[in-house]
Structure formats: structure tokens, C-alpha cells
Design a protein around this motif. Structure first.
Motif, mmCIF file in Angstrom:
data_model
loop_
_atom_site.group_PDB
_atom_site.id
_atom_site.type_symbol
_atom_site.label_atom_id
_atom_site.label_comp_id
_atom_site.label_asym_id
_atom_site.label_seq_id
_atom_site.Cartn_x
_atom_site.Cartn_y
_atom_site.Cartn_z
ATOM 1 N N ALA A 19 -6.372 -9.825 -23.872
ATOM 2 C CA ALA A 19 -6.488 -9.655 -25.324
ATOM 3 C C ALA A 19 -7.870 -9.127 -25.703
ATOM 4 O O ALA A 19 -7.988 -8.248 -26.560
ATOM 5 C CB ALA A 19 -6.195 -10.968 -26.033
ATOM 6 N N ASN A 20 -8.922 -9.625 -25.049
ATOM 7 C CA ASN A 20 -10.282 -9.173 -25.363
ATOM 8 C C ASN A 20 -10.465 -7.708 -24.997
ATOM 9 O O ASN A 20 -11.107 -6.955 -25.720
ATOM 10 C CB ASN A 20 -11.324 -10.023 -24.628
ATOM 11 C CG ASN A 20 -11.357 -11.447 -25.130
ATOM 12 O OD1 ASN A 20 -10.877 -11.744 -26.222
ATOM 13 N ND2 ASN A 20 -11.926 -12.329 -24.343
ATOM 14 N N ARG A 67 -8.140 -5.441 -24.793
ATOM 15 C CA ARG A 67 -7.340 -4.646 -25.722
ATOM 16 C C ARG A 67 -8.081 -4.470 -27.042
ATOM 17 O O ARG A 67 -8.138 -3.368 -27.586
ATOM 18 C CB ARG A 67 -5.988 -5.322 -25.945
ATOM 19 C CG ARG A 67 -5.052 -4.544 -26.817
ATOM 20 C CD ARG A 67 -3.700 -5.259 -26.894
ATOM 21 N NE ARG A 67 -2.815 -4.599 -27.809
ATOM 22 C CZ ARG A 67 -2.081 -3.544 -27.526
ATOM 23 N NH1 ARG A 67 -2.125 -3.025 -26.328
ATOM 24 N NH2 ARG A 67 -1.292 -3.005 -28.429
ATOM 25 N N ALA A 68 -8.669 -5.532 -27.553
ATOM 26 C CA ALA A 68 -9.406 -5.458 -28.815
ATOM 27 C C ALA A 68 -10.597 -4.517 -28.677
ATOM 28 O O ALA A 68 -10.873 -3.719 -29.582
ATOM 29 C CB ALA A 68 -9.866 -6.851 -29.238
ATOM 30 N N ALA A 69 -11.295 -4.588 -27.543
ATOM 31 C CA ALA A 69 -12.448 -3.718 -27.313
ATOM 32 C C ALA A 69 -12.010 -2.258 -27.241
ATOM 33 O O ALA A 69 -12.670 -1.378 -27.801
ATOM 34 C CB ALA A 69 -13.178 -4.124 -26.041
ATOM 35 N N LEU A 70 -10.896 -1.993 -26.568
ATOM 36 C CA LEU A 70 -10.392 -0.619 -26.471
ATOM 37 C C LEU A 70 -9.945 -0.097 -27.834
ATOM 38 O O LEU A 70 -10.176 1.071 -28.162
ATOM 39 C CB LEU A 70 -9.241 -0.540 -25.469
ATOM 40 C CG LEU A 70 -9.647 -0.600 -24.005
ATOM 41 C CD1 LEU A 70 -8.405 -0.674 -23.117
ATOM 42 C CD2 LEU A 70 -10.496 0.587 -23.625
ATOM 43 N N LEU A 71 -9.322 -0.953 -28.625
ATOM 44 C CA LEU A 71 -8.915 -0.526 -29.967
ATOM 45 C C LEU A 71 -10.133 -0.203 -30.823
ATOM 46 O O LEU A 71 -10.130 0.771 -31.580
ATOM 47 C CB LEU A 71 -8.063 -1.610 -30.640
ATOM 48 C CG LEU A 71 -6.638 -1.728 -30.115
ATOM 49 C CD1 LEU A 71 -5.948 -2.957 -30.708
ATOM 50 C CD2 LEU A 71 -5.839 -0.476 -30.412
ATOM 51 N N GLN A 72 -11.197 -0.990 -30.676
ATOM 52 C CA GLN A 72 -12.421 -0.714 -31.413
ATOM 53 C C GLN A 72 -13.029 0.617 -30.954
ATOM 54 O O GLN A 72 -13.455 1.423 -31.776
ATOM 55 C CB GLN A 72 -13.428 -1.844 -31.230
ATOM 56 C CG GLN A 72 -14.667 -1.682 -32.071
ATOM 57 C CD GLN A 72 -15.604 -2.866 -31.956
ATOM 58 O OE1 GLN A 72 -15.467 -3.691 -31.057
ATOM 59 N NE2 GLN A 72 -16.550 -2.956 -32.862
ATOM 60 N N GLU A 73 -13.035 0.850 -29.646
ATOM 61 C CA GLU A 73 -13.527 2.131 -29.130
ATOM 62 C C GLU A 73 -12.710 3.292 -29.667
ATOM 63 O O GLU A 73 -13.250 4.352 -30.005
ATOM 64 C CB GLU A 73 -13.477 2.147 -27.594
ATOM 65 C CG GLU A 73 -14.682 1.573 -26.928
ATOM 66 C CD GLU A 73 -14.645 1.832 -25.426
ATOM 67 O OE1 GLU A 73 -14.673 3.012 -25.022
ATOM 68 O OE2 GLU A 73 -14.572 0.847 -24.680
ATOM 69 N N LEU A 74 -11.399 3.098 -29.737
ATOM 70 C CA LEU A 74 -10.513 4.137 -30.259
ATOM 71 C C LEU A 74 -10.829 4.429 -31.714
ATOM 72 O O LEU A 74 -10.868 5.597 -32.127
ATOM 73 C CB LEU A 74 -9.052 3.721 -30.100
ATOM 74 C CG LEU A 74 -8.007 4.682 -30.649
ATOM 75 C CD1 LEU A 74 -8.089 6.025 -29.952
ATOM 76 C CD2 LEU A 74 -6.622 4.087 -30.510
ATOM 77 N N GLN A 75 -11.068 3.399 -32.504
ATOM 78 C CA GLN A 75 -11.404 3.602 -33.916
ATOM 79 C C GLN A 75 -12.717 4.368 -34.058
ATOM 80 O O GLN A 75 -12.823 5.281 -34.876
ATOM 81 C CB GLN A 75 -11.498 2.254 -34.639
ATOM 82 C CG GLN A 75 -10.153 1.593 -34.828
ATOM 83 C CD GLN A 75 -10.260 0.163 -35.358
ATOM 84 O OE1 GLN A 75 -11.286 -0.496 -35.182
ATOM 85 N NE2 GLN A 75 -9.205 -0.307 -35.989
#
Length: 98
Positions: A57-58, A60-68
Motif C-alpha cells: 500500500a505504501n 502504491r501511494a508513493a507511485l501514485l504521488q510520483e505519477l501526479q
């Protein structure tokens, strides 16, 4: 499964046959399939080697933040490109007649 079959350029029935061991993909399709699934060809054949990534989960959240962040940077870059194109359109080019 349908999306993967479409990306590989095969019928859904063909993909299902591969998954059920009723048929086997040709080597070039196997390599393409491995790329689509983000695994190594050896993992597809034997389960040995680089398999699918399972993100925590951590992660995934970090990758989503990078994507944003990357998406925002891409938007800013696109705006800058548009500004440069507009500037180029208003600047006379040497050799052009007025």
C-alpha cells in the motif's frame, strides 16, 4: 484479459486457450506477452525469474504521488511548448519576405 489480448493483437479465445494450456503462443508472442504483463518470459514458461510486482500500500501511494507530480510537470511542459510555438509564430524568419 480482454485488454491484454487486444494489446497483443490476438482473439480472446486464443488468449484463453493459452491460459488453459490448450495451445501455446509462438515465441515472439510469448515475449510480447511478457512485456504486456511486466514479467520475464522465463517466468511465464516456468515460474522462475522476475514475476509480477506486488506493490505494498505504501509503495502504491508513493507511485501514485510520483505519477501526479509527473503529470503536473507534463502539463507545465506542454504549456511552455505552446508558448514557444506562439513566440516562434510571431518572429520573422530570416529569408522570409514580409
Amino acid at each position: 484479459m480482454a485488454q491484454a489480448a487486444r494489446r497483443l493483437g490476438v482473439q480472446m479465445a486464443c488468449w484463453k486457450a493459452w491460459e488453459c494450456d490448450r495451445a501455446a503462443p509462438q515465441s515472439n508472442r510469448l515475449a510480447m506477452m511478457a512485456g504486456i504483463l511486466a514479467v520475464s518470459p522465463s517466468w511465464l514458461l516456468s515460474g522462475i525469474g522476475a514475476g509480477p510486482l506486488e506493490l505494498e500500500a505504501n509503495d502504491r501511494a508513493a507511485l501514485l504521488q510520483e505519477l501526479q507530480i509527473a503529470s503536473a510537470e507534463a502539463v507545465a511542459s506542454q504549456k511552455r511548448v505552446q508558448q514557444i510555438v506562439a513566440l516562434l509564430g510571431s518572429v520573422p524568419v530570416a529569408g522570409d519576405s514580409p
